[in-house]
Design a protein around this motif. Structure first.
Motif, PDB file in Angstrom:
ATOM      1  N   VAL A  43     -53.166  56.771 -48.257  1.00 58.14           N
ATOM      2  CA  VAL A  43     -53.282  56.850 -46.800  1.00 58.14           C
ATOM      3  C   VAL A  43     -52.112  57.697 -46.302  1.00 58.14           C
ATOM      4  CG1 VAL A  43     -53.159  55.514 -44.653  1.00 58.14           C
ATOM      5  CG2 VAL A  43     -54.363  54.570 -46.638  1.00 58.14           C
TER       6      VAL A  43
ATOM      7  N   PHE B  94     -53.047  53.828 -51.996  1.00 55.01           N
ATOM      8  CA  PHE B  94     -54.397  54.192 -51.548  1.00 55.01           C
ATOM      9  C   PHE B  94     -54.439  55.592 -50.947  1.00 55.01           C
ATOM     10  CE2 PHE B  94     -57.345  50.639 -51.942  1.00 55.01           C
ATOM     11  CZ  PHE B  94     -56.524  49.533 -52.122  1.00 55.01           C
TER      12      PHE B  94
ATOM     13  N   MET C 227     -55.415  44.676 -49.943  1.00 51.75           N
ATOM     14  CA  MET C 227     -55.038  45.746 -49.022  1.00 51.75           C
ATOM     15  C   MET C 227     -56.169  46.746 -48.815  1.00 51.75           C
ATOM     16  SD  MET C 227     -51.973  45.562 -47.734  1.00 51.75           S
ATOM     17  CE  MET C 227     -50.322  44.952 -48.011  1.00 51.75           C
ATOM     18  N   GLY C 228     -57.099  46.786 -49.755  1.00 55.72           N
ATOM     19  CA  GLY C 228     -58.236  47.699 -49.609  1.00 55.72           C
ATOM     20  C   GLY C 228     -58.991  47.459 -48.311  1.00 55.72           C
TER      21      GLY C 228
ATOM     22  N   LEU D 165     -50.061  38.902 -37.600  1.00 58.77           N
ATOM     23  CA  LEU D 165     -48.845  38.630 -38.362  1.00 58.77           C
ATOM     24  C   LEU D 165     -48.265  37.253 -38.091  1.00 58.77           C
ATOM     25  CD1 LEU D 165     -46.999  42.074 -37.955  1.00 58.77           C
ATOM     26  CD2 LEU D 165     -48.417  41.289 -39.850  1.00 58.77           C
TER      27      LEU D 165
ATOM     28  N   GLY E 172     -48.737  39.197 -33.064  1.00 53.69           N
ATOM     29  CA  GLY E 172     -47.847  38.283 -33.774  1.00 53.69           C
ATOM     30  C   GLY E 172     -46.459  38.460 -33.226  1.00 53.69           C
TER      31      GLY E 172
ATOM     32  N   THR F 243     -52.470  38.127 -51.507  1.00 53.98           N
ATOM     33  CA  THR F 243     -51.085  37.905 -51.958  1.00 53.98           C
ATOM     34  C   THR F 243     -50.329  37.010 -50.990  1.00 53.98           C
ATOM     35  OG1 THR F 243     -51.107  40.076 -52.989  1.00 53.98           O
ATOM     36  CG2 THR F 243     -48.958  39.056 -52.677  1.00 53.98           C
ATOM     37  N   CYS F 244     -50.476  37.263 -49.704  1.00 52.98           N
ATOM     38  CA  CYS F 244     -49.828  36.410 -48.700  1.00 52.98           C
ATOM     39  C   CYS F 244     -50.329  34.968 -48.827  1.00 52.98           C
ATOM     40  CB  CYS F 244     -50.134  36.908 -47.291  1.00 52.98           C
ATOM     41  SG  CYS F 244     -49.475  38.539 -46.946  1.00 52.98           S
TER      42      CYS F 244
ATOM     43  N   ARG G  86     -48.300  31.334 -49.913  1.00 52.32           N
ATOM     44  CA  ARG G  86     -48.312  30.220 -48.984  1.00 52.32           C
ATOM     45  C   ARG G  86     -49.198  29.065 -49.459  1.00 52.32           C
ATOM     46  NH1 ARG G  86     -47.136  34.819 -46.905  1.00 52.32           N
ATOM     47  NH2 ARG G  86     -45.684  34.993 -45.140  1.00 52.32           N
TER      48      ARG G  86
ATOM     49  N   LEU H 105     -57.702  46.303 -45.504  1.00 51.22           N
ATOM     50  CA  LEU H 105     -56.881  46.873 -44.428  1.00 51.22           C
ATOM     51  C   LEU H 105     -57.010  48.394 -44.411  1.00 51.22           C
ATOM     52  CD1 LEU H 105     -54.656  46.651 -42.218  1.00 51.22           C
ATOM     53  CD2 LEU H 105     -52.984  46.827 -44.072  1.00 51.22           C
ATOM     54  N   VAL H 106     -56.949  48.986 -45.587  1.00 48.12           N
ATOM     55  CA  VAL H 106     -57.033  50.454 -45.683  1.00 48.12           C
ATOM     56  C   VAL H 106     -58.339  50.957 -45.083  1.00 48.12           C
ATOM     57  CG1 VAL H 106     -57.256  52.386 -47.308  1.00 48.12           C
ATOM     58  CG2 VAL H 106     -55.465  50.673 -47.630  1.00 48.12           C
TER      59      VAL H 106
ATOM     60  N   VAL I 216     -39.523  37.616 -42.846  1.00 47.17           N
ATOM     61  CA  VAL I 216     -40.252  38.220 -43.963  1.00 47.17           C
ATOM     62  C   VAL I 216     -40.744  39.631 -43.631  1.00 47.17           C
ATOM     63  CG1 VAL I 216     -42.653  37.540 -43.429  1.00 47.17           C
ATOM     64  CG2 VAL I 216     -41.839  37.467 -45.787  1.00 47.17           C
TER      65      VAL I 216
ATOM     66  N   LEU J 137     -50.284  51.311 -49.004  1.00 46.37           N
ATOM     67  CA  LEU J 137     -50.919  52.453 -48.336  1.00 46.37           C
ATOM     68  C   LEU J 137     -50.681  53.733 -49.131  1.00 46.37           C
ATOM     69  CD1 LEU J 137     -50.522  51.928 -44.476  1.00 46.37           C
ATOM     70  CD2 LEU J 137     -52.105  50.920 -46.076  1.00 46.37           C
TER      71      LEU J 137
ATOM     72  N   LEU K 132     -43.518  44.429 -31.452  1.00 46.24           N
ATOM     73  CA  LEU K 132     -43.328  43.011 -31.730  1.00 46.24           C
ATOM     74  C   LEU K 132     -42.446  42.846 -32.951  1.00 46.24           C
ATOM     75  CD1 LEU K 132     -45.414  42.445 -34.349  1.00 46.24           C
ATOM     76  CD2 LEU K 132     -47.095  42.625 -32.557  1.00 46.24           C
TER      77      LEU K 132
ATOM     78  N   GLU L  65     -42.521  42.516 -46.084  1.00 48.90           N
ATOM     79  CA  GLU L  65     -43.976  42.662 -45.982  1.00 48.90           C
ATOM     80  C   GLU L  65     -44.355  44.059 -45.496  1.00 48.90           C
ATOM     81  OE1 GLU L  65     -45.957  40.824 -47.337  1.00 48.90           O
ATOM     82  OE2 GLU L  65     -45.235  38.754 -47.343  1.00 48.90           O
TER      83      GLU L  65
ATOM     84  N   ARG M  62     -44.151  46.168 -48.516  1.00 47.21           N
ATOM     85  CA  ARG M  62     -45.325  45.949 -49.377  1.00 47.21           C
ATOM     86  C   ARG M  62     -46.537  46.708 -48.843  1.00 47.21           C
ATOM     87  NH1 ARG M  62     -48.965  41.967 -50.619  1.00 47.21           N
ATOM     88  NH2 ARG M  62     -48.494  40.615 -48.857  1.00 47.21           N
TER      89      ARG M  62
ATOM     90  N   LEU N 192     -54.558  43.603 -36.847  1.00 48.20           N
ATOM     91  CA  LEU N 192     -53.670  42.999 -37.847  1.00 48.20           C
ATOM     92  C   LEU N 192     -53.006  41.791 -37.181  1.00 48.20           C
ATOM     93  CD1 LEU N 192     -52.171  43.372 -40.659  1.00 48.20           C
ATOM     94  CD2 LEU N 192     -50.468  44.666 -39.397  1.00 48.20           C
TER      95      LEU N 192
ATOM     96  N   TYR O 243     -52.241  38.779 -42.224  1.00 48.68           N
ATOM     97  CA  TYR O 243     -51.134  39.173 -43.105  1.00 48.68           C
ATOM     98  C   TYR O 243     -49.955  38.260 -42.841  1.00 48.68           C
ATOM     99  CZ  TYR O 243     -48.445  42.747 -45.750  1.00 48.68           C
ATOM    100  OH  TYR O 243     -47.699  43.436 -46.682  1.00 48.68           O
ATOM    101  N   THR O 244     -49.086  38.084 -43.796  1.00 45.08           N
ATOM    102  CA  THR O 244     -47.953  37.139 -43.708  1.00 45.08           C
ATOM    103  C   THR O 244     -48.490  35.771 -43.235  1.00 45.08           C
ATOM    104  OG1 THR O 244     -47.260  37.764 -41.465  1.00 45.08           O
ATOM    105  CG2 THR O 244     -46.320  39.009 -43.275  1.00 45.08           C
TER     106      THR O 244
ATOM    107  N   CYS P 132     -55.111  38.185 -46.453  1.00 42.80           N
ATOM    108  CA  CYS P 132     -54.477  38.898 -47.567  1.00 42.80           C
ATOM    109  C   CYS P 132     -54.250  37.940 -48.726  1.00 42.80           C
ATOM    110  CB  CYS P 132     -53.141  39.477 -47.094  1.00 42.80           C
ATOM    111  SG  CYS P 132     -52.117  40.075 -48.447  1.00 42.80           S
TER     112      CYS P 132
END
Lengths: 133, 99, 117
Positions: free
Chosen positions: A47, A45, C98-99, C8, C115, C77-78, C82, C101-102, A30, A42, B99, A34, A37, C6, C40-41, C75
């Motif tokens: 960034v 926003f 995402m805000g 993953l 991850g 959406t993730c 799931r 994370l930003v 994925v 970003l 990774l 991802e 996305r 982050l 995330y994910t 997240c």
């Protein structure tokens, strides 16, 4: 072959930029989707962002994806669309394209800039944050 | 100069090879990547090449301990750090995660 | 230093969740500020309060512990993709976009990603 202009600089004069690096081909995991996305978000926003495709990640930009019964869409087309979301260019490591016997003509119709592995190092040095997918 | 953090061994997705292509500063092996530092493992040459180019190579000791890999089994020049040392490296270098 | 993280990977599947946990604890012990951990994910799965791990470390509990010392955000959406609904989340963890994370990306001195696979 210089990468596009970045965003604001912090007190140290370093570009306050995020580099998202695509290393895997699409669909098997994925990660490429991802990563796309995240890049899209970003950009929304505002960034400061650079996107580079390396190793098997160059395959995300192949033309004509999405055939056959799997129904996973066409990530190449999606990446090309990031240009209209404010991403000036897609950076691609030239050696990794060459190694796979590919040329820019095999890639989606988008502003692609080829970079050397040396330049990849420079991109990393210039970005405070590097996120691999 | 960056801390290049590598979490997969050279025998799989080539994270170590990819990092070695660009690394300056330092490389920290974590998780399964620590096995690349074992004398005789795939990846020894990449690590030796990095060290010859004055890139420091570290291995995370809790990951070695978990895998029963004693320090005496590692190739020369690899330094071990614990999690406190990991944080110390992050203080010193910005990070590139592989990774 | 201000550090963002982050994640993953989900629990147990890959060591990344454990590494993120131990790194976070060590960084806090050295007096750093962990701005947050963005799940995330499959990373969202470490937020699942229903994880049961008889005789083994319980990764959901480990992250829930951390959740009082730093902001851990799954997240949204993730999570949706799931089937991880709000009521499945451990009490000290939040759902977000995402805000979150930003904000970490904008404020951090260092940013780590855990991850893999």
């Amino acid at each position: 072959m210089e990468a596009g202009a970045g965003g604001a600089q912090d007190a140290a004069g370093k570009e306050n930029c995020v580099l998202i690096m695509f290393r895997r081909p699409p669909y098997g995991s994925v990660m490429a989707v991802e990563g796309f996305r995240m890049a899209e978000a970003l950009l929304a926003f505002q960034v400061p962002l650079k996107v580079v495709f390396a190793e098997d990640g160059v395959l995300n930009l192949l033309k004509g994806q999405g055939n056959g019964p799997l129904g996973m869409g066409d990530l190449g087309k999606a990446f090309a669309g990031l240009h209209s979301s404010g991403l000036p260019e897609l950076l691609v490591v030239r050696d990794d394209l060459d190694a796979r016997k590919l040329s820019p003509a095999d890639l989606v119709d988008a502003p692609v800039t080829l970079v050397s592995a040396c330049h990849l190092r420079k991109l990393m040095e210039e970005s405070r944050v590097v996120i691999p997918f | 100069m960056k801390l290049h953090i590598v979490s997969e061994p050279a025998s799989s997705k080539s994270d170590l090879r990819a990092a070695a292509r660009v690394a300056e500063g330092a490389v920290l092996l974590i998780e399964d990547a620590v096995v690349s530092a074992m004398d005789g493992a795939a990846g020894n040459e990449l690590l030796a090449g990095l060290m010859a180019a004055n890139v420091k190579v570290y291995a995370l000791s809790p990951d070695l301990d978990a895998r029963g890999i004693g320090a005496e089994r590692l190739i020369a020049g690899v330094e071990t750090v614990d999690y406190d040392g990991f944080v110390g490296l992050v203080e010193k270098y910005e990070v590139v995660p592989w990774l | 230093m201000k550090i963002g993280i982050l994640l993953l990977t989900g629990p147990y599947q890959h060591e990344g969740a454990d590494t993120a946990y131990h790194f976070t604890k060590a960084a806090l012990a050295r007096g750093h500020e962990i701005l947050g951990i963005f799940l995330y994910t499959d990373g969202v799965y470490v937020a699942n309060r229903n994880i049961v791990a008889p005789g083994h470390r319980n990764i959901a509990q480990m992250f829930n512990e951390l959740g009082v010392r730093t902001k851990i955000v799954a997240c949204g959406t993730c999570a949706k993709f799931r089937g991880m609904k709000q009521d499945l989340l451990s009490p000290n963890l939040k759902m977000g976009g995402m805000g979150a994370l930003v904000q970490m990306l904008q404020e951090c001195d260092r940013f780590l990603v855990f991850g893999g696979g």
